[in-house]
Enzyme design. Structure first.
Site, PDB file in Angstrom:
ATOM      1  N   HIS A 282       0.858  -1.182   0.000  1.00  0.00           N
ATOM      2  CA  HIS A 282       0.000   0.000   0.000  1.00  0.00           C
ATOM      3  C   HIS A 282       0.894   1.232   0.000  1.00  0.00           C
ATOM      4  CE1 HIS A 282      -3.671   2.365   0.791  1.00  0.00           C
ATOM      5  NE2 HIS A 282      -2.852   3.137   1.481  1.00  0.00           N
ATOM      6  N   CYS A 283       0.844   1.997  -1.071  1.00  0.00           N
ATOM      7  CA  CYS A 283       1.712   3.166  -1.223  1.00  0.00           C
ATOM      8  C   CYS A 283       0.999   4.392  -0.672  1.00  0.00           C
ATOM      9  CB  CYS A 283       2.071   3.369  -2.699  1.00  0.00           C
ATOM     10  SG  CYS A 283       3.222   4.742  -2.970  1.00  0.00           S
ATOM     11  N   ILE A 284       1.627   5.032   0.302  1.00  0.00           N
ATOM     12  CA  ILE A 284       1.030   6.223   0.897  1.00  0.00           C
ATOM     13  C   ILE A 284       1.117   7.418  -0.038  1.00  0.00           C
ATOM     14  CG2 ILE A 284       1.442   5.454   3.251  1.00  0.00           C
ATOM     15  CD1 ILE A 284       3.952   7.215   3.271  1.00  0.00           C
TER      16      ILE A 284
ATOM     17  N   SER B  89      -3.142   4.590  -2.394  1.00  0.00           N
ATOM     18  CA  SER B  89      -3.782   3.419  -2.989  1.00  0.00           C
ATOM     19  C   SER B  89      -2.819   2.243  -2.914  1.00  0.00           C
ATOM     20  CB  SER B  89      -4.174   3.687  -4.444  1.00  0.00           C
ATOM     21  OG  SER B  89      -4.698   2.522  -5.054  1.00  0.00           O
TER      22      SER B  89
END
Length: 410
Positions: A261-263, A267
């Site tokens: 999960h990329c901050i 998303s």
């Protein structure tokens, strides 16, 4: 009994916070937490520790602005990036020591905010707004401060502008969705059947079920981690997910070939958007490196590009040059962090490994460390360097990928 006739009529149902969306005129709230917090604030008394977060959440929920026919909530997490970033950069351009302190403390503050929000497993627009506003603000300063100096040609300006536009287009394509696992009709039917009690089996085995001791249930995290490569049914989503799929607690769904999960994009990175995510990183890094080189050539024309960031005499004599030099340092810090992320991504792809699988292998101690600990090789899916990259580049998008709405792109 006579005095009751003169009492004012009391409302049957006092309005609460959750009902203000139904009636926009309901500006008052009957919640005990808000009433007690307001009374303590007016009296100057300290607030209760367990009451601060609910009150802050209610205040954030009440901050709305009417953009379209419906109300849209104003995200408080976007305000620090939009206000503090230009303020801190302009403050850092006043003196060399001040800039050193601010540029050193800024990554620490971002990391602190990341760990503070990561514990709550909640979505925030702080990092996405910081990335977008940093890109827009650096381009704005490039046009307003560097372009009037006359050191940048029209071809170089077109190159930088094209890089910014392509980065934004690739980011929008990445935000379309990571490829969530959608429940099939068979999954829904089996879930409904499993919830219905079987009267015949219950009547025959009722005594046996009472005599047998109940087996202890496994925690949800252990059940989720046990479904790494075999697939199976997710204990949270109740859907049958394919191999290498994982559940994201922040997004609230299972993602096919979940990487992480990329901050920075708010998303997940999965099967549907992993290539676009890698392309976004590559375009941003190329544009940033080219822009930094143009800024340093204009601000420090007598210095080499490799040493201009470390030694540029007389750059703080003029505020415009100092501001451009400070923004070049800020861009270099961001570029260094994203370059490290791109390197890790390319190493994982070379071993046909996702970040989630690497973390689970480290936790279970069933992987081998490669390249001095930069990657953990599980040896499950790796088929060689060229075949791993060919599989990644020819990886098809999920057939059940639904198009995202306009609000999901944020």
């Amino acid at each position: 009994m006579k005095w009751e006739k003169f009492k004012p009529p009391e409302p049957d149902d006092p309005m609460c916070c959750c009902e203000c969306d139904v009636d926009p005129r309901g500006c008052c709230c009957d919640c005990d937490d808000l009433d007690e917090a307001c009374s303590r604030w007016l009296k100057g008394e300290p607030q209760k520790p367990d009451c601060v977060l609910p009150v802050f959440g209610a205040v954030m929920d009440r901050l709305r602005v009417r953009l379209l026919p419906g109300d849209r909530r104003v995200e408080i997490s976007m305000v620090p990036a939009l206000v503090l970033l230009p303020l801190l950069l302009r403050l850092a351009a006043l003196h060399f020591l001040l800039g050193l302190v601010i540029l050193t403390a800024l990554p620490g503050l971002v990391l602190w905010y990341y760990y503070a929000t990561h514990r709550k497993k909640g979505r925030t627009l702080f990092f996405l707004s910081l990335a977008l506003f940093s890109l827009a603000y650096m381009y704005f300063l490039f046009v307003t401060e560097i372009l009037p100096r006359g050191d940048v040609s029209h071809l170089q300006l077109v190159t930088v502008t094209t890089g910014v536009v392509l980065t934004l287009i690739s980011l929008v394509r990445t935000k379309r969705g990571p490829g969530f696992v959608q429940p099939s009709l068979a999954d829904i039917h089996s879930t409904n059947q499993s919830q219905l009690p079987d009267k015949h089996s219950a009547s025959q085995n009722g005594v046996d079920q009472l005599m047998m001791p109940a087996s202890p249930a496994k925690p949800v995290e252990q059940q989720t981690q046990s479904l790494t490569a075999k697939g199976g049914t997710c204990p949270l989503c109740k859907v049958v997910r394919p191999p290498r799929a994982g559940h994201c607690r922040i997004c609230g769904g299972c993602v096919q070939r979940l990487d992480h999960h990329c901050i920075w994009i708010n998303s997940c990175v999965g099967k549907a958007n992993h290539r676009n995510f890698l392309l976004t990183l590559l375009l941003f890094l190329l544009t940033s490196l080219y822009g930094i080189s143009l800024v340093l050539r204009s601000v420090c024309p007598r210095q080499n590009l490799l040493t201009a960031l470390l030694y540029c005499p007389g750059v703080y004599n003029q505020y415009s040059s100092a501001l451009c030099f400070t923004c070049a340092w800020y861009s270099s810090i961001v570029t260094g962090g994203l370059l490290h992320l791109l390197m890790l991504q390319m190493i994982n792809i070379s071993y046909n490994l996702t970040e989630r699988e690497a973390q689970l292998a480290l936790r279970k101690k069933n992987g081998q460390s490669r390249l001095r600990g930069l990657v953990v090789d599980t040896g499950v899916y790796s088929r060689g360097f060229w075949q791993n990259w060919a599989e990644f580049l020819t990886m098809g998008e999920p057939a059940d990928r639904h198009p995202s709405a306009l609000t999901d792109l944020v």
